[in-house]
Design a protein around this motif. Structure first.
Motif, PDB file in Angstrom:
ATOM      1  N   LYS A 117      42.508  46.677  44.758  1.00  0.00           N
ATOM      2  CA  LYS A 117      41.284  46.750  44.007  1.00  0.00           C
ATOM      3  C   LYS A 117      41.457  47.951  42.921  1.00  0.00           C
ATOM      4  CE  LYS A 117      38.144  47.091  47.881  1.00  0.00           C
ATOM      5  NZ  LYS A 117      36.940  47.679  48.259  1.00  0.00           N
ATOM      6  N   VAL A 118      40.979  47.252  41.579  1.00  0.00           N
ATOM      7  CA  VAL A 118      41.281  48.183  40.429  1.00  0.00           C
ATOM      8  C   VAL A 118      39.735  48.374  39.680  1.00  0.00           C
ATOM      9  CG1 VAL A 118      42.310  47.949  38.144  1.00  0.00           C
ATOM     10  CG2 VAL A 118      43.377  46.871  40.183  1.00  0.00           C
ATOM     11  N   LEU A 119      39.707  49.513  39.313  1.00  0.00           N
ATOM     12  CA  LEU A 119      38.615  50.152  38.554  1.00  0.00           C
ATOM     13  C   LEU A 119      38.989  50.157  37.209  1.00  0.00           C
ATOM     14  CD1 LEU A 119      35.594  51.310  38.056  1.00  0.00           C
ATOM     15  CD2 LEU A 119      36.669  53.251  38.918  1.00  0.00           C
ATOM     16  N   VAL A 120      38.439  49.564  36.109  1.00  0.00           N
ATOM     17  CA  VAL A 120      38.673  49.904  34.757  1.00  0.00           C
ATOM     18  C   VAL A 120      37.591  50.635  33.976  1.00  0.00           C
ATOM     19  CG1 VAL A 120      38.880  48.830  32.533  1.00  0.00           C
ATOM     20  CG2 VAL A 120      40.140  47.840  34.608  1.00  0.00           C
ATOM     21  N   VAL A 121      37.565  51.768  33.365  1.00  0.00           N
ATOM     22  CA  VAL A 121      36.657  52.673  32.962  1.00  0.00           C
ATOM     23  C   VAL A 121      36.591  52.238  31.588  1.00  0.00           C
ATOM     24  CG1 VAL A 121      35.848  55.044  32.324  1.00  0.00           C
ATOM     25  CG2 VAL A 121      37.144  54.563  34.526  1.00  0.00           C
ATOM     26  N   GLY A 122      35.350  51.969  30.839  1.00  0.00           N
ATOM     27  CA  GLY A 122      35.170  51.686  29.782  1.00  0.00           C
ATOM     28  C   GLY A 122      34.166  50.349  29.517  1.00  0.00           C
ATOM     29  N   GLY A 123      33.726  50.030  28.027  1.00  0.00           N
ATOM     30  CA  GLY A 123      32.986  48.766  28.370  1.00  0.00           C
ATOM     31  C   GLY A 123      33.338  48.080  26.608  1.00  0.00           C
ATOM     32  N   GLY A 124      34.321  48.265  26.241  1.00  0.00           N
ATOM     33  CA  GLY A 124      34.268  47.640  24.805  1.00  0.00           C
ATOM     34  C   GLY A 124      35.333  46.610  24.744  1.00  0.00           C
ATOM     35  N   GLY A 125      35.682  46.168  23.442  1.00  0.00           N
ATOM     36  CA  GLY A 125      36.818  45.013  23.567  1.00  0.00           C
ATOM     37  C   GLY A 125      38.257  45.498  24.062  1.00  0.00           C
ATOM     38  N   ARG A 126      38.530  46.639  23.889  1.00  0.00           N
ATOM     39  CA  ARG A 126      40.009  46.836  24.637  1.00  0.00           C
ATOM     40  C   ARG A 126      39.809  46.854  26.037  1.00  0.00           C
ATOM     41  NH1 ARG A 126      40.575  52.740  22.849  1.00  0.00           N
ATOM     42  NH2 ARG A 126      38.507  52.808  23.646  1.00  0.00           N
ATOM     43  N   GLU A 127      38.647  47.434  26.711  1.00  0.00           N
ATOM     44  CA  GLU A 127      38.519  47.275  28.108  1.00  0.00           C
ATOM     45  C   GLU A 127      38.359  45.776  28.625  1.00  0.00           C
ATOM     46  OE1 GLU A 127      36.729  49.475  26.199  1.00  0.00           O
ATOM     47  OE2 GLU A 127      38.102  50.888  26.580  1.00  0.00           O
ATOM     48  N   HIS A 128      37.965  44.943  27.797  1.00  0.00           N
ATOM     49  CA  HIS A 128      37.675  43.394  28.119  1.00  0.00           C
ATOM     50  C   HIS A 128      39.072  43.022  28.356  1.00  0.00           C
ATOM     51  CE1 HIS A 128      35.577  39.231  27.144  1.00  0.00           C
ATOM     52  NE2 HIS A 128      36.386  39.452  28.544  1.00  0.00           N
ATOM     53  N   ALA A 129      40.020  43.414  27.224  1.00  0.00           N
ATOM     54  CA  ALA A 129      41.348  42.922  27.075  1.00  0.00           C
ATOM     55  C   ALA A 129      42.149  43.430  28.342  1.00  0.00           C
ATOM     56  CB  ALA A 129      42.242  43.173  25.893  1.00  0.00           C
ATOM     57  N   LEU A 130      41.885  44.664  28.607  1.00  0.00           N
ATOM     58  CA  LEU A 130      42.676  45.353  29.964  1.00  0.00           C
ATOM     59  C   LEU A 130      42.162  44.475  31.112  1.00  0.00           C
ATOM     60  CD1 LEU A 130      42.052  49.006  29.048  1.00  0.00           C
ATOM     61  CD2 LEU A 130      44.314  47.844  29.587  1.00  0.00           C
ATOM     62  N   VAL A 131      40.761  44.148  31.206  1.00  0.00           N
ATOM     63  CA  VAL A 131      40.323  43.588  32.522  1.00  0.00           C
ATOM     64  C   VAL A 131      41.005  41.970  32.483  1.00  0.00           C
ATOM     65  CG1 VAL A 131      38.462  42.477  33.392  1.00  0.00           C
ATOM     66  CG2 VAL A 131      38.403  44.837  32.757  1.00  0.00           C
ATOM     67  N   TRP A 132      40.909  41.242  31.256  1.00  0.00           N
ATOM     68  CA  TRP A 132      41.443  40.200  31.310  1.00  0.00           C
ATOM     69  C   TRP A 132      43.025  39.800  31.784  1.00  0.00           C
ATOM     70  CZ3 TRP A 132      45.570  38.358  28.154  1.00  0.00           C
ATOM     71  CH2 TRP A 132      45.655  36.826  27.963  1.00  0.00           C
ATOM     72  N   LYS A 133      43.653  40.979  31.375  1.00  0.00           N
ATOM     73  CA  LYS A 133      45.249  40.811  31.580  1.00  0.00           C
ATOM     74  C   LYS A 133      45.223  41.398  33.267  1.00  0.00           C
ATOM     75  CE  LYS A 133      49.624  40.927  31.211  1.00  0.00           C
ATOM     76  NZ  LYS A 133      50.379  39.463  31.198  1.00  0.00           N
ATOM     77  N   ILE A 134      44.478  42.219  33.583  1.00  0.00           N
ATOM     78  CA  ILE A 134      44.634  42.905  35.072  1.00  0.00           C
ATOM     79  C   ILE A 134      44.121  41.795  35.830  1.00  0.00           C
ATOM     80  CG2 ILE A 134      43.500  44.421  36.600  1.00  0.00           C
ATOM     81  CD1 ILE A 134      43.613  46.334  34.305  1.00  0.00           C
ATOM     82  N   ALA A 135      43.025  40.781  35.708  1.00  0.00           N
ATOM     83  CA  ALA A 135      42.830  39.507  36.384  1.00  0.00           C
ATOM     84  C   ALA A 135      43.764  38.906  36.479  1.00  0.00           C
ATOM     85  CB  ALA A 135      41.371  39.154  35.723  1.00  0.00           C
ATOM     86  N   ARG A 136      44.864  38.661  35.579  1.00  0.00           N
ATOM     87  CA  ARG A 136      45.792  37.662  35.621  1.00  0.00           C
ATOM     88  C   ARG A 136      47.035  38.104  36.749  1.00  0.00           C
ATOM     89  NH1 ARG A 136      44.273  34.911  31.345  1.00  0.00           N
ATOM     90  NH2 ARG A 136      45.932  33.300  30.981  1.00  0.00           N
ATOM     91  N   SER A 137      46.705  39.303  37.462  1.00  0.00           N
ATOM     92  CA  SER A 137      47.913  39.896  38.187  1.00  0.00           C
ATOM     93  C   SER A 137      47.914  39.409  39.527  1.00  0.00           C
ATOM     94  CB  SER A 137      47.530  41.472  38.429  1.00  0.00           C
ATOM     95  OG  SER A 137      48.381  41.978  39.247  1.00  0.00           O
ATOM     96  N   PRO A 138      48.696  38.851  40.128  1.00  0.00           N
ATOM     97  CA  PRO A 138      48.677  38.470  41.483  1.00  0.00           C
ATOM     98  C   PRO A 138      48.416  39.405  42.593  1.00  0.00           C
ATOM     99  CG  PRO A 138      50.961  38.359  40.641  1.00  0.00           C
ATOM    100  CD  PRO A 138      50.281  38.664  39.487  1.00  0.00           C
ATOM    101  N   ARG A 139      48.610  40.584  42.061  1.00  0.00           N
ATOM    102  CA  ARG A 139      48.232  41.887  42.919  1.00  0.00           C
ATOM    103  C   ARG A 139      47.120  42.158  43.056  1.00  0.00           C
ATOM    104  NH1 ARG A 139      52.056  45.660  42.535  1.00  0.00           N
ATOM    105  NH2 ARG A 139      51.217  46.305  44.683  1.00  0.00           N
TER     106      ARG A 139
END
Ligand code: AMP
Ligand code: GLY
Length: 431
Positions: free
Chosen positions: A2-24
């Motif tokens: 389980k991952v928590l990303v802190v923030g709510g802008g474009g950079r955080e959307h890109a982080l979440v988008w990339k993290i969501a592709r992780s098989p882990r």
């Protein structure tokens, strides 16, 4: 995990988008997130939003890894708070984040470690700063001075003064009128550097430094780099001006001495380090350090990162960055930022956004949300920077052309974007 990303802008959307592709990863939370992020993660707003409330949330929800997007929580000590509770968190401690939060600290640190940057002086008293400006003899020779508020000023605390009068006015507005609040307790005055500006982000575990592909932001509002500074109007990666020899110099002369210097001073730096650089005729020079991914640079860099980001972050936290391979896709990415009319000055919000559904069919195009919200089931604007439209392409020019094709399908009243993202890369016609 389980991952928590802190923030709510474009950079955080890109982080979440990339993290969501992780098989882990099984589950992602984002605090506070935004409607784009909500398609990939559960958006949450724990307690009063303080670092303590976020740590509480991470404990209660068995978060395995927390990733911090913006500087404010880093500077507030979120990493220290989480580590104190035994929680895994990706980012520098408050002491290490001083590389971003205090320009005076960063400049003195660079001087101590012979890291190439603009010559500077720091002043805590208005009279001393004014006296320095009075006796500076470079204006007549066409050398401006750069006046910077010491502390965080959301990218706005930097004034380039072409003459004595403007420099004095800048110092007065920072130190006497407190235009940037407590950030103006001290000013840094530095020499003006000429050249092309680039960003090099790097992963570091406190010892090993691995640079990412170089990127370039577009800070000014208007085409041709005219108009006021903004949070960033677009970015692309990689940057042709950063040749392999330049990259090596940045690693050897800037990034490694910085990370090793921080460790040597007892404040090891772990996470992503952002070097804002000027490529001058005398070589790369540091303009600023940031303690995090850039926004919008992340929206161009993360889509071409091939390796699983979560595995990289885990290697960073375990101190074994040297033992993993980090790979990049061939080709380029470009992000065009769509802003509200009037930004970075006054702008209205609440304008309905349409056309995003048409982007879903475009291969290699992603719309990262920055200032959006849902109102009665409709997506509306909620900030200055509204969306970052990223596209991939073989060359920078292909990526840029595809990003513009996508931007044309997206509509909201007053929407504005620069039409020349990547123009510096285009100067090299073979690219
Ligand atoms: P900073 O927040 O320190 O990066 O400064 C914001 C922007 O001001 C940079 O992105 C540059 O475009 C410009 N800038 C800052 N320092 C200098 C300098 N010494 N010479 C020329 N331009 C600068
Ligand atoms: N793109 C500039 C920054 O993230 O500070």
């Amino acid at each position: 995990m389980k991952v928590l990303v802190v923030g709510g802008g474009g950079r955080e959307h890109a982080l979440v988008w990339k993290i969501a592709r992780s098989p882990r990863v099984d589950k992602i939370y984002c605090a506070p997130g935004n409607p784009g992020i909500a398609e990939l993660a559960e958006c949450v707003t724990p307690g009063d939003g303080s670092v303590g409330a976020l740590a509480e949330f991470a404990c209660e929800n068995d978060i395995d890894l927390t990733v911090v997007g913006p500087e404010a929580p880093l500077v507030a000590g979120i990493v220290d708070e989480f580590k104190g509770r035994g929680l895994a968190i990706f980012g520098p401690t408050r002491a290490a984040a001083r590389l971003e939060s205090s320009k005076a600290f960063a400049k003195d640190f660079m001087a101590r470690h012979n890291i190439p940057t603009a010559g500077h002086s720091t002043f805590a008293r208005l009279e001393d700063a004014l006296r320095f400006i009075d006796t500076f003899d470079g204006f007549e020779a066409g050398r401006p001075l750069v006046v910077k508020a010491d502390g965080l000023a959301a990218g706005k605390g930097v004034i380039i003064a072409e003459n004595r009068r403007d420099a004095a006015a800048a110092v007065r507005s920072i130190m006497a009128e407190r235009a940037f609040g407590a950030a103006g307790d001290r000013v840094v005055i530095e020499e003006f550097l000429e050249g092309e500006e680039v960003t090099i982000l790097a992963f570091t575990d406190g010892a090993t430094v691995v640079p990412m592909v170089p990127s370039q932001d577009h800070k000014r509002l208007m085409e041709g780099d005219e108009g006021p500074n903004t949070g960033g109007m677009g970015a692309y990666a990689p940057v042709p001006a950063v040749t392999e020899p330049v990259r090596r110099r940045v690693l050897n002369e800037i990034l490694e001495p910085t990370v090793h210097g921080m460790a040597g001073e007892g404040t090891p730096y772990v996470g992503v380090i952002y070097a804002g650089l000027m490529l001058t005729a005398d070589g790369p020079r540091v303009l600023e350090f940031n303690a995090r991914f850039g926004d919008p640079e992340a929206q161009a860099v993360l889509p071409i990162l091939e390796t699983d980001l979560v595995s990289i972050m885990e290697a960073v936290l375990a101190g074994r960055l040297a033992s993993i391979d980090i790979n990049w896709r061939r080709g380029s990415a470009a992000c065009v930022v769509m802003v509200s009319g009037g930004y970075p000055g006054h702008y209205e919000t609440g304008k309905e956004i349409t056309g995003l559904d048409q982007l879903k069919d475009l291969d290699g195009v992603v719309a990262f949300h920055a200032g959006t919200r849902l109102a009665g089931g409709r997506l509306v604007t909620a900030g200055g920077r509204v969306l970052g439209i990223t596209a991939l392409g073989d060359r920078v020019s292909d990526a840029v052309a595809r990003a513009y094709e996508a931007c044309e399908k997206v509509r909201f009243e007053g929407a504005y974007y620069r039409r020349d993202i990547g123009w510096r890369a285009g100067k090299n016609t073979h690219l």
